[in-house]
Each structure stands twice: as C-alpha cells, then as structure tokens.
Design a protein around this motif. Structure first.
Motif, PDB file in Angstrom:
ATOM      1  N   LEU A  44       7.136  13.556   1.298  1.00 51.10           N
ATOM      2  CA  LEU A  44       7.265  13.525  -0.062  1.00 51.10           C
ATOM      3  C   LEU A  44       8.757  14.031  -0.672  1.00 51.10           C
ATOM      4  O   LEU A  44       8.860  13.736  -2.016  1.00 51.10           O
ATOM      5  CB  LEU A  44       6.200  14.479  -0.553  1.00 51.10           C
ATOM      6  N   TYR A  84       5.626  10.466  -9.797  1.00 54.70           N
ATOM      7  CA  TYR A  84       5.479  10.506 -11.159  1.00 54.70           C
ATOM      8  C   TYR A  84       5.711  11.973 -11.583  1.00 54.70           C
ATOM      9  O   TYR A  84       6.597  11.915 -12.650  1.00 54.70           O
ATOM     10  CB  TYR A  84       3.842  10.027 -11.438  1.00 54.70           C
ATOM     11  N   PHE A 115       7.994   0.240   0.481  1.00 58.96           N
ATOM     12  CA  PHE A 115       7.489   1.515   0.891  1.00 58.96           C
ATOM     13  C   PHE A 115       7.547   1.546   2.317  1.00 58.96           C
ATOM     14  O   PHE A 115       6.821   0.591   2.698  1.00 58.96           O
ATOM     15  CB  PHE A 115       6.213   1.917   0.081  1.00 58.96           C
ATOM     16  N   LEU A 146       0.897  -1.268   0.048  1.00 56.33           N
ATOM     17  CA  LEU A 146       0.092   0.077   0.099  1.00 56.33           C
ATOM     18  C   LEU A 146       0.940   1.133  -0.074  1.00 56.33           C
ATOM     19  O   LEU A 146       1.653   1.464   0.794  1.00 56.33           O
ATOM     20  CB  LEU A 146      -0.868   0.195   1.239  1.00 56.33           C
ATOM     21  N   ILE A 147       0.640   2.009  -1.039  1.00 56.98           N
ATOM     22  CA  ILE A 147       1.480   3.261  -1.308  1.00 56.98           C
ATOM     23  C   ILE A 147       0.604   4.314  -1.289  1.00 56.98           C
ATOM     24  O   ILE A 147      -0.318   4.197  -2.135  1.00 56.98           O
ATOM     25  CB  ILE A 147       2.474   3.426  -2.441  1.00 56.98           C
ATOM     26  N   PRO A 148       0.517   5.361  -0.514  1.00 51.41           N
ATOM     27  CA  PRO A 148      -0.315   6.640  -0.437  1.00 51.41           C
ATOM     28  C   PRO A 148      -0.508   7.101  -1.853  1.00 51.41           C
ATOM     29  O   PRO A 148       0.727   7.286  -2.454  1.00 51.41           O
ATOM     30  CB  PRO A 148       0.390   7.465   0.531  1.00 51.41           C
ATOM     31  N   GLU A 149      -1.440   7.498  -2.324  1.00 52.85           N
ATOM     32  CA  GLU A 149      -1.512   8.048  -3.746  1.00 52.85           C
ATOM     33  C   GLU A 149      -0.974   9.497  -3.848  1.00 52.85           C
ATOM     34  O   GLU A 149      -0.381   9.678  -5.051  1.00 52.85           O
ATOM     35  CB  GLU A 149      -3.116   8.230  -4.136  1.00 52.85           C
ATOM     36  N   ASP A 150      -0.871  10.231  -2.848  1.00 50.89           N
ATOM     37  CA  ASP A 150       0.062  11.447  -2.888  1.00 50.89           C
ATOM     38  C   ASP A 150       1.557  11.013  -3.191  1.00 50.89           C
ATOM     39  O   ASP A 150       2.032  11.667  -3.883  1.00 50.89           O
ATOM     40  CB  ASP A 150      -0.135  12.209  -1.995  1.00 50.89           C
ATOM     41  N   THR A 151       1.952  10.126  -2.631  1.00 46.46           N
ATOM     42  CA  THR A 151       3.504   9.627  -2.890  1.00 46.46           C
ATOM     43  C   THR A 151       3.548   9.080  -4.444  1.00 46.46           C
ATOM     44  O   THR A 151       4.524   9.514  -4.930  1.00 46.46           O
ATOM     45  CB  THR A 151       3.797   8.376  -1.984  1.00 46.46           C
ATOM     46  N   PRO A 188      -4.285   3.537   2.600  1.00 41.18           N
ATOM     47  CA  PRO A 188      -3.366   3.195   3.450  1.00 41.18           C
ATOM     48  C   PRO A 188      -3.323   3.911   4.657  1.00 41.18           C
ATOM     49  O   PRO A 188      -3.833   4.955   4.761  1.00 41.18           O
ATOM     50  CB  PRO A 188      -2.022   3.229   2.781  1.00 41.18           C
ATOM     51  N   VAL A 208       1.860   9.957  -6.948  1.00 41.62           N
ATOM     52  CA  VAL A 208       1.812  11.075  -7.924  1.00 41.62           C
ATOM     53  C   VAL A 208       2.720  12.227  -7.936  1.00 41.62           C
ATOM     54  O   VAL A 208       3.271  12.445  -8.758  1.00 41.62           O
ATOM     55  CB  VAL A 208       0.323  11.943  -7.612  1.00 41.62           C
ATOM     56  N   ALA A 209       3.299  12.153  -6.614  1.00 36.50           N
ATOM     57  CA  ALA A 209       4.547  13.155  -6.519  1.00 36.50           C
ATOM     58  C   ALA A 209       5.740  12.383  -7.073  1.00 36.50           C
ATOM     59  O   ALA A 209       6.571  13.130  -7.765  1.00 36.50           O
ATOM     60  CB  ALA A 209       4.753  13.344  -5.136  1.00 36.50           C
ATOM     61  N   THR A 257      -5.422  14.897  -3.462  1.00 35.56           N
ATOM     62  CA  THR A 257      -4.738  14.337  -4.545  1.00 35.56           C
ATOM     63  C   THR A 257      -5.534  14.229  -5.761  1.00 35.56           C
ATOM     64  O   THR A 257      -6.624  13.598  -5.774  1.00 35.56           O
ATOM     65  CB  THR A 257      -4.016  13.164  -4.615  1.00 35.56           C
TER      66      THR A 257
END
Lengths: 182, 197
Positions: free
Chosen positions: A164, A75, A115, A65-70, B190, A72-73, B148
């Motif tokens: 981040l 990418y 992660f 599980l990786i946070p989506e903000d991580t 998460p 996107v950042a 996000t």
C-alpha cells in the motif's frame, strides 16, 4: 629531465587541441539563445486558481482489477496530501453535497490505467523483483466539464515497504502536480 | 530387675477403634462433600468462561492496525476494533472513532501476508545482518486479513478505511455488520497481492 621526442610532442599537442575544441563547443552550446528565436527551454505553464477542490472517485475499466484496499488507500492518501498542500481553502470529498455552492470549484479525478500487484516478500528477498505499481491519469476539470490539465503518473514501491506504500507514493506525485499547477 | 508389663484391656480398645472409625468416616464424608461442592463451582465457572466468547465471538479485537482513513487517527495506528450494536468502533489510548452501520456503503475483505520483521527498525536490523542474512529473515511472514469499510459522512462525502486484522477475523466482522444491516455489493475479488492472476 628527458626531452620530448617529436612524436610525443605531436601527440600531446593533438590531445590539448582536442580538449580545447571540446571546451569551446560546450561553452557555445551552453550560451542562451538569441532573444528573437524561441529557445529549447519550455515556457512556464500558467498557474490555475481555485478556492476549493473536490476529489471524485473514478471506477477502473472492467478489465482492470484493482484491490479495494488499494483504491481506498489511494483515495485517502490523496485527500491527505491535497490538504497538506494548503493550496485550497477546502478539500471536498467525493459526493460531498456542500461543494455544490462553490463557484470556482476544481474537480480532480484519478482515472486508473494500470495496476501491478507486487509482493513485499519477493521485493525484500530478491531486491529487483516484486515491485507494486499503480498508474493513473490525473485529470483536473472545471465544474462545467472543461479539462484543465491531464497527466499520467505512476506510484511505486520498489524495495522496502508494504504494497500500500505505492498509494502513498502516488499521492505525493499528485500533490507535486497540484503544487506546480495551482 | 523391675519389669513393667502393659495391661491389655480389650473392651476399651474396641470402643476407641469404633470412635476412630466413625471419626474417619465423618472426615471422609466432609472431604468428599467439600470436593463435590468445589468441583461443582469450578465446573460452573469454567462453563461460564467458555460460554462467554461463544455467545459473542470476536466482539472486540485488540492490536488491530488502522492503515488509513479514520479522522483524528494517524496512519498505521494500532488499537482495539469493537463491534457495537450500532456499528464499528476503533479505539486507541487517546481517541475513539465510530462508524455507524447505516453509513456503511460497502465492505471488502482480502487476504495478504505481512513480514514478521518489518518497519524501519526491522529493515535496519535486516540490513545489519552480514552476508545477506537479512534476506533469509524476510522469508518469514504471516497471513493477515484486510477489512476495507466504505462509508459516507453526514454531507454525503465518501470515506474509506482499511484495517489489518489477524487471519479469519475480518470475515467475522463483515458477517456481523451485514447482519446489522450494512450495505454490501457483490464484487469480483482480484487475486491476493503477490499472486499472479
């Protein structure tokens, strides 16, 4: 001046001889290997060429599980760093339809492998704990799916900075690989 | 010794008193009428002030940090995030970037904490405090929400942008975007960063 005794002279002599032997051994090891034999230095990898690169997104495995903000950042930072390398005429984003016409397109994927969510507060209070890290496999492939290069790298933020920032560190490492490879 | 004695006229004094009383009554009526008018206008103005944010809550939020992901906007720039009828708008002093609702592919919200004293200047200040006092300052933090937004451009290229807002604001924005028709998928969240799963 007090003259050396026999025992002192012998001890000084043994130290001097030992140092000389060490220096000789070091100089012998430092000499380049003869031309006929393969040396321990690695051969320089052949550089790849491509006019454009497309960075495709890769989903992490189900158990990671990786946070989506991580994600996107990561990418967006990689897109920025790829552009900064100036190795390609165009950097295409994932899903960009205009990349279909490029003949020598190289596709880059970052396959998440690990992660660890850290904590900025913990880092700043304890200094040695709370690091955030993200581990990915960097994969360059051609349009027909042939793997050109694979390498595992890790982005980290250890002491100061927001979580981040690990994605920025990772993107700088991707850019370094691109600079070495292309 | 000459003495002057005031002549007392009872008829005149009662008339004056009546006149004075009437004047007082008129004045009090005028004052009370003015008060009623003033209270009525103040109440209506106050109710208007209260009603405005209730009609469109958090339409525009200043001091939102765009961490990354918007064209022509530098990383970690602060600006105003607004909710438009067509989508989101992030505006700084010089630039303005729109994300249309139709282009949005997914929206995520998450909670994080940020240090009260941060940045290069804050880090230097903490390091300058003797006897490790900077570590005590590092204990002070506040909760924020991370919004996000994933969207595509006209060529189908994927974009993602990360905003940091005050606690509770990101969820409101997400709900408003979903109400406008933005796509959202169900996803496993998460645990917040800094907490072990």
């Amino acid at each position: 001046m007090k003259p050396f005794t026999r025992a002192a002279f012998l001890s000084h002599l043994s130290i001097a001889v030992g140092c000389a032997a060490l220096l000789m051994a070091a100089s012998l090891l430092a000499q380049p290997s003869p031309s006929g034999k393969p040396g321990p230095t690695p051969q320089k990898a052949q550089k790849l060429t491509a006019s454009a690169i497309q960075f495709e997104r890769s989903d992490p495995p189900e158990d990671l599980l990786i946070p989506e903000d991580t994600r996107v950042a990561t990418y967006e930072n990689v897109i920025l760093q790829l552009t900064k390398t100036k190795k390609f005429q165009h950097v295409y984003r994932s899903g960009d339809r205009t990349a279909a016409d490029i003949p020598d397109l190289v596709i880059l994927r970052l396959i998440p492998q690990g992660f660890k969510a850290g904590s900025q507060k913990q880092r700043e209070v304890t200094t040695i704990t709370g690091a955030t890290s993200i581990k990915v496999k960097v994969q360059f492939s051609s349009r027909d799916g042939k793997i050109l290069l694979e390498k595992v790298i890790e982005g980290k933020v250890r002491f100061y900075g927001e979580n981040l920032r690990a994605t920025y560190d990772l993107s700088k490492k991707v850019a370094a690989i691109v600079n070495d490879t292309f | 010794m000459i003495t002057r004695s005031a002549q007392f006229n009872p008829g005149v004094s009662t008339k004056q008193r009546k006149m004075f009383r009437r004047l007082l009554q008129l004045a009090s009526l005028l004052v009370s009428a003015a008060g009623v008018v003033f209270v009525a206008t103040a109440a209506s103005a106050f109710s208007q002030k209260l009603a405005t944010p209730q009609a469109s809550p958090s339409t525009s939020i200043p001091h939102v940090k765009c961490v990354i992901g918007l064209e022509n906007i530098k990383a970690n720039t602060k600006g105003t995030l607004s909710m438009l009828p067509t989508g989101l708008e992030f505006a700084t002093g010089k630039n303005k970037v729109d994300i249309s609702t139709a282009s949005i592919q997914d929206i995520f919200t998450g909670q994080e904490s940020r240090q009260d004293v941060s940045g290069p200047a804050g880090t230097l200040a903490k390091a300058a405090i003797p006897y490790g006092g900077g570590r005590i300052v590092s204990l002070f933090s506040h909760n924020v929400e991370v919004l996000t937004v994933e969207y595509v451009d006209s060529n189908g290229g994927f974009h993602g942008t990360v905003f940091v807002l005050a606690a509770g604001k990101a969820t409101t924005f997400k709900e408003q975007l979903v109400a406008q028709g933005a796509k959202v998928t169900t996803h496993v969240q998460p645990p917040p960063q800094g907490q072990k799963p």
